[in-house]
Design an enzyme around this catalytic site. Structure first.
Site, PDB file in Angstrom:
ATOM      1  N   SER A   1       0.809  -1.214   0.000  1.00 41.13           N
ATOM      2  CA  SER A   1       0.000   0.000   0.000  1.00 41.13           C
ATOM      3  C   SER A   1       0.844   1.267   0.000  1.00 41.13           C
ATOM      4  O   SER A   1       1.798   1.393   0.771  1.00 41.13           O
ATOM      5  CB  SER A   1      -0.914  -0.003   1.228  1.00 41.13           C
ATOM      6  OG  SER A   1      -1.472   1.259   1.462  1.00 41.13           O
ATOM      7  N   LYS A   2       0.466   2.217  -0.869  1.00 42.03           N
ATOM      8  CA  LYS A   2       1.134   3.518  -0.903  1.00 42.03           C
ATOM      9  C   LYS A   2       1.017   4.231   0.440  1.00 42.03           C
ATOM     10  O   LYS A   2       1.939   4.919   0.871  1.00 42.03           O
ATOM     11  CB  LYS A   2       0.480   4.401  -1.987  1.00 42.03           C
ATOM     12  CG  LYS A   2       1.216   4.450  -3.309  1.00 42.03           C
ATOM     13  CD  LYS A   2       0.538   5.472  -4.202  1.00 42.03           C
ATOM     14  CE  LYS A   2       1.229   5.544  -5.558  1.00 42.03           C
ATOM     15  NZ  LYS A   2       0.579   6.551  -6.425  1.00 42.03           N
ATOM     16  N   ARG A   3      -0.129   4.092   1.086  1.00 48.83           N
ATOM     17  CA  ARG A   3      -0.388   4.813   2.332  1.00 48.83           C
ATOM     18  C   ARG A   3       0.315   4.186   3.528  1.00 48.83           C
ATOM     19  O   ARG A   3       0.731   4.883   4.438  1.00 48.83           O
ATOM     20  CB  ARG A   3      -1.896   4.880   2.590  1.00 48.83           C
ATOM     21  CG  ARG A   3      -2.621   5.848   1.658  1.00 48.83           C
ATOM     22  CD  ARG A   3      -4.105   5.929   1.939  1.00 48.83           C
ATOM     23  NE  ARG A   3      -4.819   4.705   1.564  1.00 48.83           N
ATOM     24  CZ  ARG A   3      -5.369   3.881   2.404  1.00 48.83           C
ATOM     25  NH1 ARG A   3      -5.309   4.103   3.688  1.00 48.83           N
ATOM     26  NH2 ARG A   3      -6.004   2.794   1.988  1.00 48.83           N
TER      27      ARG A   3
END
Length: 385
Positions: free
Chosen positions: A257-259
């Protein structure tokens, strides 16, 4: 056979995800191995998610990783513009949308937000909305009156409710989908911009794209795309939908995940000092089981010479393995000359590590250190990044 033409088509929405780089690498290799063209197309039709400076990140990433595009916004190969918002200004998307309307394969939809909200239902805990074809049944006079009055509209694809659609994916093989499960997707949004699904079909045809590699989240959209290709009289490209890179999370698996995960961003590897060649080799390692043996037998060859095969990829998501990546990093750095290690270390340190940068000012001494057991048949492998 037509010339192989692949395209890397990122959206300028911020940092580049390592999954984007993986797609670009695979597309680049398929094109180069076949003597074809690797195109860069900027897909900016979702103006709400556009991030200033994101296009520059895309250019820099491709340049730093050596994935040089043959055509793109900065290299017109005769199929431009290569930015979708610029292509929209030519009117091509609306032209083809209206052609589909005339054929009865698409229709104007004037439903407001409140009516669309009323169509939402909950399935397995997820809220979904299937359009009920309400505006398909409007008379020609009603449609013309609404347009003349300036009533907001979208253009929807008219999907048959009966029968099935079977298509072939280079990884998954033949897949059959019940048409009743397909929604009348929007082709042209209320702001006049095409949706991702529609613009892709039009652009891939006009740019003579032969192979499309993308995330498996788009697998369910293929029947919708194929109908568009068919109704417009276009030849569809070959599709390959790749599974996401996964990560261990408390005993379970989830998408990188980017986040949540710093290693999801391509910039992370530069910040860590991990060589771009190591990242590319790792991404090939998790793609084709034959790559590791090929690399052992061809230690000095460039990865462009590897015969990358889509049908040898797994449909299950590969787990991200930092230990394996750093191990590959050691091998990559062991092949460098002391001068290369010095120059790359100094460039990295000047940006990220002032203490190391000061130590490297004595070049002669640093070269002696980096030169220990380097250039041997079995060079040292103690530097991973």
């Amino acid at each position: 056979m037509s010339k192989v033409r692949t395209r890397f088509a990122p959206s300028p929405t911020g940092r580049m995800h390592v999954g984007n780089l993986r797609s670009a690498l695979y597309e680049f290799l398929i094109a180069k191995h076949a003597g074809g063209d690797f195109m860069l197309r900027i897909e900016d039709t979702d103006q709400e998610r556009f991030v200033e400076g994101a296009v520059d990140i895309i250019y820099h990433t491709l340049e730093e990783t050596g994935l040089v595009h043959d055509e793109g916004p900065d290299k017109d190969g005769g199929y431009g513009p290569y930015v979708q918002s610029e292509r929209m200004k030519t009117g091509i998307y609306m032209k083809y949308a209206k052609e589909l309307v005339e054929k009865g394969e698409a229709y104007y939809c004037f439903c407001d937000k409140e009516r669309l909200e009323s169509l939402k239902t909950e399935v397995d805990g997820k809220e979904i909305m299937m359009y009920d074809k309400h505006c398909l049944h409007l008379s020609k006079e009603e449609v013309e009156a609404n347009l003349a009055a300036g009533k907001p509209f979208v253009i929807r694809q008219n999907i048959p409710n009966e029968g099935t659609t079977t298509f072939h994916d280079e990884l998954y093989g033949d897949i059959t989908v019940d048409n009743a499960e397909l929604d009348d997707m929007i082709l042209i949004k209320s702001d006049g911009y095409p949706t991702y699904n529609f613009a892709n079909v039009i652009d891939d045809h006009l740019m003579h794209t032969t192979h499309v590699i993308r995330s498996d989240e788009w697998l369910s959209s293929v029947p919708l795309h194929l109908q568009l290709f068919h109704e417009l009289g276009f030849k569809a490209p070959k599709y390959a939908h790749i599974s996401p890179i996964m990560k261990n999370d408390n005993g379970g698996k989830r998408k990188l995940s980017k986040r949540k995960d710093p290693e999801a961003a391509v910039s992370y590897y530069k910040e860590q000092g991990i060589p771009t060649d190591a990242v590319k080799e790792y991404l090939l390692n998790i793609a084709n089981s034959t790559f590791e043996n090929w690399r052992r037998a061809n230690s000095d060859k460039k990865i462009e010479e590897f015969d990358f095969q889509l049908n040898k990829m797994s449909v299950s998501g590969a787990l991200f393995d930092m230990i394996k990546l750093l191990d590959i990093g050691k091998t990559v750095i062991s092949k460098m000359t002391a001068e290369d290690v010095y120059e790359k270390s100094l460039k990295w340190a000047e940006e990220y590590d002032n203490e190391l940068s000061d130590l490297l000012k004595d070049k002669e001494y640093a070269l002696k250190i980096f030169g220990i057991e380097r250039g041997n048949k079995k060079p040292r492998k103690d530097i991973a990044k």
